[in-house]
Design an enzyme around this catalytic site. Structure first.
Site, PDB file in Angstrom:
ATOM      1  CE1 TYR A  31      -3.361  -2.857   0.893  1.00 33.95           C
ATOM      2  CE2 TYR A  31      -2.227  -3.072   3.005  1.00 33.95           C
ATOM      3  CZ  TYR A  31      -3.151  -3.532   2.087  1.00 33.95           C
ATOM      4  OH  TYR A  31      -3.874  -4.665   2.370  1.00 33.95           O
ATOM      5  CG  ASP A 177     -10.904  -4.209   2.044  1.00 37.60           C
ATOM      6  OD1 ASP A 177     -11.241  -3.421   2.948  1.00 37.60           O
ATOM      7  OD2 ASP A 177      -9.861  -4.069   1.396  1.00 37.60           O
ATOM      8  NE  ARG A 212      -4.438  -8.442  -0.906  1.00 41.34           N
ATOM      9  CZ  ARG A 212      -4.761  -7.227  -0.431  1.00 41.34           C
ATOM     10  NH1 ARG A 212      -4.445  -6.877   0.805  1.00 41.34           N
ATOM     11  NH2 ARG A 212      -5.415  -6.365  -1.190  1.00 41.34           N
ATOM     12  CD1 TRP A 371     -10.272  -7.012   5.661  1.00 43.10           C
ATOM     13  CD2 TRP A 371     -10.588  -6.778   7.857  1.00 43.10           C
ATOM     14  NE1 TRP A 371      -9.623  -5.851   6.070  1.00 43.10           N
ATOM     15  CE2 TRP A 371      -9.807  -5.693   7.408  1.00 43.10           C
ATOM     16  CE3 TRP A 371     -10.921  -6.845   9.222  1.00 43.10           C
ATOM     17  CZ2 TRP A 371      -9.346  -4.676   8.250  1.00 43.10           C
ATOM     18  CZ3 TRP A 371     -10.470  -5.842  10.068  1.00 43.10           C
ATOM     19  CH2 TRP A 371      -9.689  -4.775   9.577  1.00 43.10           C
ATOM     20  CD  GLU A 414      -2.728  -5.906   5.379  1.00 40.67           C
ATOM     21  OE1 GLU A 414      -2.015  -6.719   4.746  1.00 40.67           O
ATOM     22  OE2 GLU A 414      -3.632  -5.236   4.834  1.00 40.67           O
TER      23      GLU A 414
END
Ligand code: 9WN
Length: 459
Positions: A31, A177, A212, A371, A414
């Site tokens: 990012y 997300d 991801r 998430w 993360e």
């Protein structure tokens, strides 16, 4: 395992290394731009070591604020490449007269944690006293109208008339997300034949692509950007035509808490009309969250606004009432015991007693994927902050201690595997380093508590 001082030093170095001088990249390679809610958390961490840099972080973010008050979820660094979708895909200034021309930004927003950061920065400055306090108070006075415009944008354009919840038109706006909380509404997003061809950049930056979102999810993410462009990034049109419209309890709870703090700042700046307006936003947001608590689980449920149905998947967003604040004590105690109970932080299989992003008891729990199960330190900081605010110091201390143990591997990942404690996603993630710094330097000596009022901004 790393000692506290070494850990704090390492966290500070990460923030320095991820800084371009103006913004802090959310992560070094995955990012390489400034994200809105990341910037607020990063400013909280920066305040512990460098107040001017903390102030600059928010100034740089608000430089990308739109004319209608929206603070975009990404402010792009023109010198950085390697993130997709970038300015060429968003084309905000082409599709909306409200957009910032420079810096280029995305066309959606992030959860409004900024007033929380400003309050925290003022508290650190108050503890420092002297010139630092004076400058920070002047800074807060200048930032205040921008924060007010941001909150007014949300109240005007995003409060859903029927539920009172904040409306999101893209899952990215939730900051969570691919959380399973959005599986049902995303299943109804039909990707059109004119989806532009694309190459994902994100998967190259993680050890395993399974950490991801899937390609199918990315097709939808990209498609929603096209939809937003066709609607000229206008909330009214998106409400008519948008194929993803959800009422987000977590975003709404954050809005409630942030309005309380912005009202506090407005009071210090002697703006009584604004205080009344902001308190009203807070009350409405809080009521909307409390109206969406599922009786059986005690967790708050999002709403698919296109169908009106409640989304009851057991995700961390269910604890939104704790973040909103203002719960009757007995209800808060019940929800805290759910949080520490066997479906969450008390699950026997966990490496550390920390709540995963999705309950390990949920059929859709996936411990490695983003998430859908991993533990996010930044989220646990937010929960601990809210619990501490409401007098639940014991549980807040447990979250802090567990998180610092988790972070003592020094990777500042993360997110983390809840069962093994393995780092996942990006390494050297800025907001992970930032919350570690706050936990280590602010809470350790109680500096931020010394000045509960957050200091008095210059009027
Ligand atoms: C899309 C920057 C951001 C966080 C979000 C997190 C992730 C972006 C992505 O990274 O989202 O906005 O490309 O995956 O989900 O919460 O703000 O750290």
């Amino acid at each position: 395992m790393t000692g506290s001082l070494t850990l704090a030093a390492r966290a500070a170095y990460i923030l320095r290394d991820n800084s371009t001088g103006l913004i802090t990249k959310a992560a070094p390679t995955l990012y390489p731009h400034q994200w809105s809610w990341d910037a607020a958390f990063n400013a909280i961490g920066l305040a512990t070591v460098d107040l001017p840099r903390a102030r600059l972080e928010l100034d740089s973010l608000f430089a990308g604020q739109w004319r209608n008050g929206m603070v975009p979820h990404i402010v792009f660094d023109p010198a950085a490449d390697g993130y997709w979708p970038g300015p060429a895909e968003w084309e905000c200034a082409r599709f909306s007269e409200e957009a910032s021309m420079l810096p280029a930004t995305s066309g959606i927003c992030d959860p409004p944690v900024h007033a929380i950061a400003v309050d925290r920065i003022l508290a650190v400055a108050a503890a420092a006293g002297g010139r630092e306090l004076e400058v920070t108070q002047g800074w807060a006075r200048h930032l205040y109208p921008k924060l007010l415009a941001w909150h007014r944008f949300l109240a005007r354009d995003r409060a859903d008339k029927s539920t009172g919840l904040m409306t999101l038109f893209h899952g990215w706006e939730s900051g969570t997300d691919n959380s399973p909380r959005w599986d049902v509404p995303y299943a109804n997003v039909v990707v059109g034949p004119d989806l532009p061809a694309y190459v994902r950049r994100d998967k190259a930056h993680v050890a395993d692509a399974c950490q991801r979102p899937t390609d199918g999810e990315y097709d939808r993410y990209r498609w929603l950007v096209e939809e937003a462009k066709q609607a000229g990034y206008d909330a009214g049109l998106l409400r008519e035509f948008g194929s993803f419209q959800v009422g987000d309890v977590l975003f709404t709870a954050i809005f409630a808490a942030a309005n309380d703090l912005l009202a506090k700042l407005a009071g210090q700046l002697r703006k009584p009309d604004d205080v009344a307006e902001l308190r009203d936003y807070a009350a409405q947001a809080r009521a909307a969250v409390f109206c969406h608590v599922d009786e059986a689980s005690g967790l708050a449920a999002d709403v698919d606004l296109r169908t009106g149905s409640w989304l009851r998947t057991e995700t961390i967003a269910g604890f939104a009432p704790l973040i909103a604040g203002g719960m009757p004590g007995y209800l808060r105690e019940q929800l805290v015991s759910t949080l520490t109970g066997p479906r969450w932080a008390g699950h026997p299989g966990l490496r550390f007693a920390l709540p995963p992003s999705t309950s390990p008891c949920s059929p859709v729990f996936n411990p490695e994927c983003y998430w859908r199960g991993p533990v996010w330190p930044v989220f646990n900081w937010l929960l601990a902050w809210a619990l501490r605010r409401d007098g639940e110091a014991g549980v807040a201390a447990q979250l802090r201690a567990g998180s610092l143990e988790q972070l003592s591997d020094g990777t500042f990942a993360e997110y983390y595997h809840p069962m093994t404690g393995a780092p996942l996603g990006s390494r050297d993630q800025s907001w992970t380093a930032a919350v570690a710094l706050d936990w280590l330097l602010n809470e350790a000596d109680g500096r931020a508590d010394q000045v509960a009022s957050g200091g008095q901004p210059a009027t």
